[in-house]
Design a protein around this motif. Sequence first.
Motif, PDB file in Angstrom:
ATOM      1  N   GLN A   1       0.850  -1.190   0.000  1.00 44.06           N
ATOM      2  CA  GLN A   1       0.000   0.000   0.000  1.00 44.06           C
ATOM      3  C   GLN A   1       0.888   1.244   0.000  1.00 44.06           C
ATOM      4  OE1 GLN A   1      -3.425  -0.128  -0.196  1.00 44.06           O
ATOM      5  NE2 GLN A   1      -3.038  -2.314  -0.481  1.00 44.06           N
ATOM      6  N   HIS A   2       0.621   2.156  -0.917  1.00 42.76           N
ATOM      7  CA  HIS A   2       1.479   3.332  -1.034  1.00 42.76           C
ATOM      8  C   HIS A   2       0.738   4.588  -0.604  1.00 42.76           C
ATOM      9  CE1 HIS A   2      -0.721   3.205  -4.853  1.00 42.76           C
ATOM     10  NE2 HIS A   2      -0.563   4.517  -4.910  1.00 42.76           N
ATOM     11  N   GLU A   3       1.506   5.529  -0.082  1.00 46.20           N
ATOM     12  CA  GLU A   3       0.971   6.804   0.382  1.00 46.20           C
ATOM     13  C   GLU A   3       1.815   7.924  -0.224  1.00 46.20           C
ATOM     14  OE1 GLU A   3       0.467   9.363   4.565  1.00 46.20           O
ATOM     15  OE2 GLU A   3       1.486   7.414   4.548  1.00 46.20           O
ATOM     16  N   LEU A   4       1.163   8.856  -0.899  1.00 49.00           N
ATOM     17  CA  LEU A   4       1.863  10.008  -1.455  1.00 49.00           C
ATOM     18  C   LEU A   4       2.169  10.965  -0.310  1.00 49.00           C
ATOM     19  CD1 LEU A   4       2.816  11.495  -4.060  1.00 49.00           C
ATOM     20  CD2 LEU A   4       0.564  12.606  -4.095  1.00 49.00           C
ATOM     21  N   VAL A   5       3.445  11.066   0.087  1.00 49.77           N
ATOM     22  CA  VAL A   5       3.801  11.846   1.272  1.00 49.77           C
ATOM     23  C   VAL A   5       4.439  13.188   0.927  1.00 49.77           C
ATOM     24  CG1 VAL A   5       4.024   9.831   2.758  1.00 49.77           C
ATOM     25  CG2 VAL A   5       6.013  10.613   1.460  1.00 49.77           C
ATOM     26  N   ALA A   6       4.849  13.369  -0.317  1.00 51.13           N
ATOM     27  CA  ALA A   6       5.436  14.644  -0.721  1.00 51.13           C
ATOM     28  C   ALA A   6       5.391  14.773  -2.232  1.00 51.13           C
ATOM     29  CB  ALA A   6       6.882  14.753  -0.234  1.00 51.13           C
ATOM     30  N   HIS A   7       5.225  15.994  -2.700  1.00 50.06           N
ATOM     31  CA  HIS A   7       5.346  16.263  -4.139  1.00 50.06           C
ATOM     32  C   HIS A   7       5.732  17.721  -4.319  1.00 50.06           C
ATOM     33  CE1 HIS A   7       1.422  18.359  -4.118  1.00 50.06           C
ATOM     34  NE2 HIS A   7       0.986  17.353  -3.368  1.00 50.06           N
ATOM     35  N   TYR A   8       6.359  17.991  -5.449  1.00 48.08           N
ATOM     36  CA  TYR A   8       6.825  19.352  -5.705  1.00 48.08           C
ATOM     37  C   TYR A   8       6.578  19.720  -7.163  1.00 48.08           C
ATOM     38  CZ  TYR A   8       9.710  23.559  -5.668  1.00 48.08           C
ATOM     39  OH  TYR A   8      10.140  24.856  -5.764  1.00 48.08           O
ATOM     40  N   ASP A   9       5.807  20.784  -7.356  1.00 49.40           N
ATOM     41  CA  ASP A   9       5.577  21.373  -8.676  1.00 49.40           C
ATOM     42  C   ASP A   9       5.071  20.339  -9.691  1.00 49.40           C
ATOM     43  OD1 ASP A   9       5.391  23.590 -10.240  1.00 49.40           O
ATOM     44  OD2 ASP A   9       7.485  23.611 -10.870  1.00 49.40           O
ATOM     45  N   LEU A  10       4.057  19.576  -9.278  1.00 54.08           N
ATOM     46  CA  LEU A  10       3.463  18.608 -10.199  1.00 54.08           C
ATOM     47  C   LEU A  10       2.775  19.318 -11.360  1.00 54.08           C
ATOM     48  CD1 LEU A  10       1.711  16.073  -7.778  1.00 54.08           C
ATOM     49  CD2 LEU A  10       3.785  15.681  -9.112  1.00 54.08           C
ATOM     50  N   PRO A  11       2.793  18.736 -12.563  1.00 50.65           N
ATOM     51  CA  PRO A  11       2.000  19.303 -13.661  1.00 50.65           C
ATOM     52  C   PRO A  11       0.518  19.221 -13.326  1.00 50.65           C
ATOM     53  CG  PRO A  11       2.829  17.130 -14.257  1.00 50.65           C
ATOM     54  CD  PRO A  11       3.498  17.503 -12.973  1.00 50.65           C
TER      55      PRO A  11
ATOM     56  N   ALA B   1      -2.041  18.010 -14.760  1.00 51.59           N
ATOM     57  CA  ALA B   1      -2.720  16.724 -14.946  1.00 51.59           C
ATOM     58  C   ALA B   1      -2.539  15.807 -13.737  1.00 51.59           C
ATOM     59  CB  ALA B   1      -2.205  16.043 -16.207  1.00 51.59           C
ATOM     60  N   LEU B   2      -1.336  15.782 -13.161  1.00 46.12           N
ATOM     61  CA  LEU B   2      -1.072  14.924 -12.013  1.00 46.12           C
ATOM     62  C   LEU B   2      -1.608  15.510 -10.709  1.00 46.12           C
ATOM     63  CD1 LEU B   2       2.576  13.701 -12.740  1.00 46.12           C
ATOM     64  CD2 LEU B   2       0.453  12.415 -12.988  1.00 46.12           C
ATOM     65  N   ALA B   3      -1.728  16.842 -10.653  1.00 43.07           N
ATOM     66  CA  ALA B   3      -2.202  17.491  -9.433  1.00 43.07           C
ATOM     67  C   ALA B   3      -3.716  17.558  -9.341  1.00 43.07           C
ATOM     68  CB  ALA B   3      -1.617  18.909  -9.352  1.00 43.07           C
ATOM     69  N   LYS B   4      -4.408  17.278 -10.454  1.00 42.51           N
ATOM     70  CA  LYS B   4      -5.861  17.396 -10.499  1.00 42.51           C
ATOM     71  C   LYS B   4      -6.551  16.515  -9.449  1.00 42.51           C
ATOM     72  CE  LYS B   4      -6.990  20.145 -14.016  1.00 42.51           C
ATOM     73  NZ  LYS B   4      -7.896  21.290 -13.892  1.00 42.51           N
ATOM     74  N   GLN B   5      -7.687  17.012  -8.962  1.00 40.37           N
ATOM     75  CA  GLN B   5      -8.545  16.251  -8.045  1.00 40.37           C
ATOM     76  C   GLN B   5      -7.758  15.709  -6.852  1.00 40.37           C
ATOM     77  OE1 GLN B   5     -10.687  13.309 -10.351  1.00 40.37           O
ATOM     78  NE2 GLN B   5     -11.220  14.782 -11.938  1.00 40.37           N
ATOM     79  N   ASN B   6      -6.975  16.641  -6.265  1.00 36.49           N
ATOM     80  CA  ASN B   6      -6.184  16.305  -5.082  1.00 36.49           C
ATOM     81  C   ASN B   6      -5.249  15.118  -5.342  1.00 36.49           C
ATOM     82  OD1 ASN B   6      -5.385  16.791  -2.428  1.00 36.49           O
ATOM     83  ND2 ASN B   6      -6.878  15.359  -1.582  1.00 36.49           N
ATOM     84  N   CYS B   7      -4.546  15.195  -6.483  1.00 36.05           N
ATOM     85  CA  CYS B   7      -3.554  14.180  -6.881  1.00 36.05           C
ATOM     86  C   CYS B   7      -4.181  12.786  -7.030  1.00 36.05           C
ATOM     87  CB  CYS B   7      -2.388  14.123  -5.902  1.00 36.05           C
ATOM     88  SG  CYS B   7      -1.505  15.683  -5.680  1.00 36.05           S
ATOM     89  N   LYS B   8      -5.387  12.746  -7.566  1.00 38.92           N
ATOM     90  CA  LYS B   8      -6.119  11.481  -7.690  1.00 38.92           C
ATOM     91  C   LYS B   8      -5.310  10.415  -8.417  1.00 38.92           C
ATOM     92  CE  LYS B   8     -10.096   9.502 -10.126  1.00 38.92           C
ATOM     93  NZ  LYS B   8     -11.293   9.787 -10.960  1.00 38.92           N
ATOM     94  N   TYR B   9      -4.709  10.767  -9.544  1.00 39.06           N
ATOM     95  CA  TYR B   9      -4.022   9.764 -10.354  1.00 39.06           C
ATOM     96  C   TYR B   9      -2.718   9.302  -9.708  1.00 39.06           C
ATOM     97  CZ  TYR B   9      -7.422  10.797 -13.951  1.00 39.06           C
ATOM     98  OH  TYR B   9      -8.606  10.945 -14.637  1.00 39.06           O
ATOM     99  N   MET B  10      -2.209  10.090  -8.759  1.00 34.21           N
ATOM    100  CA  MET B  10      -1.003   9.691  -8.036  1.00 34.21           C
ATOM    101  C   MET B  10      -1.334   8.733  -6.892  1.00 34.21           C
ATOM    102  SD  MET B  10       1.228  11.407  -9.679  1.00 34.21           S
ATOM    103  CE  MET B  10       2.671  11.352  -8.658  1.00 34.21           C
ATOM    104  N   CYS B  11      -2.566   8.785  -6.395  1.00 35.70           N
ATOM    105  CA  CYS B  11      -2.923   8.064  -5.172  1.00 35.70           C
ATOM    106  C   CYS B  11      -3.695   6.778  -5.423  1.00 35.70           C
ATOM    107  CB  CYS B  11      -3.748   8.975  -4.250  1.00 35.70           C
ATOM    108  SG  CYS B  11      -2.897  10.500  -3.773  1.00 35.70           S
TER     109      CYS B  11
END
Length: 369
Positions: free
Chosen positions: A53-63, A65-75
Motif C-alpha cells: 500500500q502506497h501513500e503520497l507523502v510529498a510532491h513538488y511542482d506537479l504538472p 494533470a497529475l495534481a488534479k482532483q487532489n492528486c487522484k491519479y497519483m494516489c
Amino acid sequence: MEKPTRLALLKEIAEFLNEETETYNMIQSALKYLIEGTTFTTGWIFFIDDDGQHELVAHYDLPGALAKQNCKYMCEGTCWCVQAYQNKKLTKASNIINCSRINLANRAFHEESEGITHHATVPLRSGDELFGLLNVATPYKTSYSEEDLELLESVAFQIGSAIKRIALTDQEKEAARISERNRLARDLHDSVNQLLFSVKLTAHAAQGISNEEVSRKAFNIIEETSQQAVNEMRALIWQLKPVGLEQGLVKAIQNYSDVLQLDLTVSVEGLINLPSNIEENIYRIIQEGMNNTKKHAQDTEIKLKLAQNQDYFYVEIKDYGIGFNMQQTSYNNSHGINNMKQRAKAVKANIDITSEENNGTQIYIKVPL
C-alpha cells in the motif's frame, strides 16, 4: 539562477537533513532542494508498507494533470514501479519507460501535462530497510543519464538515512516519555490521589457527627466533589500509565472501561500475544477511542473486537453514539485523531476511522506481525 554543482547540492541536502527532526517536513524540503538544484522540474515521494500500500507523502511542482482532483491519479491504483519495488526487483535508480499514472492523467487532462510523459525512480532505503520511492521528471525527457541516476541514488540514500535516524530518535524520545509518564503517575497516585481520598473520608466523617443541616449539606457536597475528583484522578493516572497492562491487553482495557464507567463488550479471536511496543501503542489508541466515546458520543456502549493470527493483529472499536461529520476541518485537526494515527504509524499499522452524524464511530486497526 545558476544551479549548484552536484557535489555542492549533495552537501547542501546533507547539511539540511542532519538538522531536521520531523519526517514529513524533511521529505518535502529535501525534494524541493533536489528539484530546484537540478534540471528535474517535478518530483514526488511514496511511502510503501509491507502490503504494497502506497501513500503520497510529498510532491513538488506537479504538472496540472497529475495534481488534479487532489492528486487522484497519483494516489489511486497501482503502477510498475510500486509493483517492482514490492517484488524486490527495483533495487537502484531506473528509467521508467511507461508510467500508468502519468498516462492516465495525461489522457484525462492532455492540455495540462506540461510535457511530463516519463519519470525516473529510485528506492528510499537505509541499509536493508526500505521506505518507499523517490520519483522525478523533466518535460519532454524520456530517459535520464547514468549521471542523473547516480545523483538520484545519492539523494535517496541521504533521505533514507534521515528517515531511519529520525525514527530511532523518536523511539528514544518515546521511551523517555513513557518513563516520565510512569514517574508522574506514581507521584500523582502517592500524593494528590491520597490527599483527595483523605478529604473525602474526612468530609464523610464530619457529615456524620454534625448536628446542623447546613453543615451536613456542605460536608456532603465536599464528599461528592472529592469523589468526582478521585475518579478524574484515577482516569488521568490510567492515561499516564496503563496500570494492569502487565496482566494483558484485554484486562487493561476492561479496567480502563470501568474507570470511565463505559459499557464495554470484548470479543477475542486467537491468542493475543504482542510485542511490548505494539501492545503499548495499540492500548493507547484504544484508550483514546474510549476517551472520545466518553467525552463526545453521548452514549456509553462500546464493542471491541481483538483478533490475532500469525500475520496480523486486528482491532475493531465501535460505539453507537452521535458520531460526527468527517468533512469538517475540526476532524482533520483533532489532536486525539492525529495521536491515534501517529501511534498506528509507529507500529506500521493501517488505521481507518469512519463516522456519520447520529450513526456512531468505528475504528479499524490492522498491525502486521
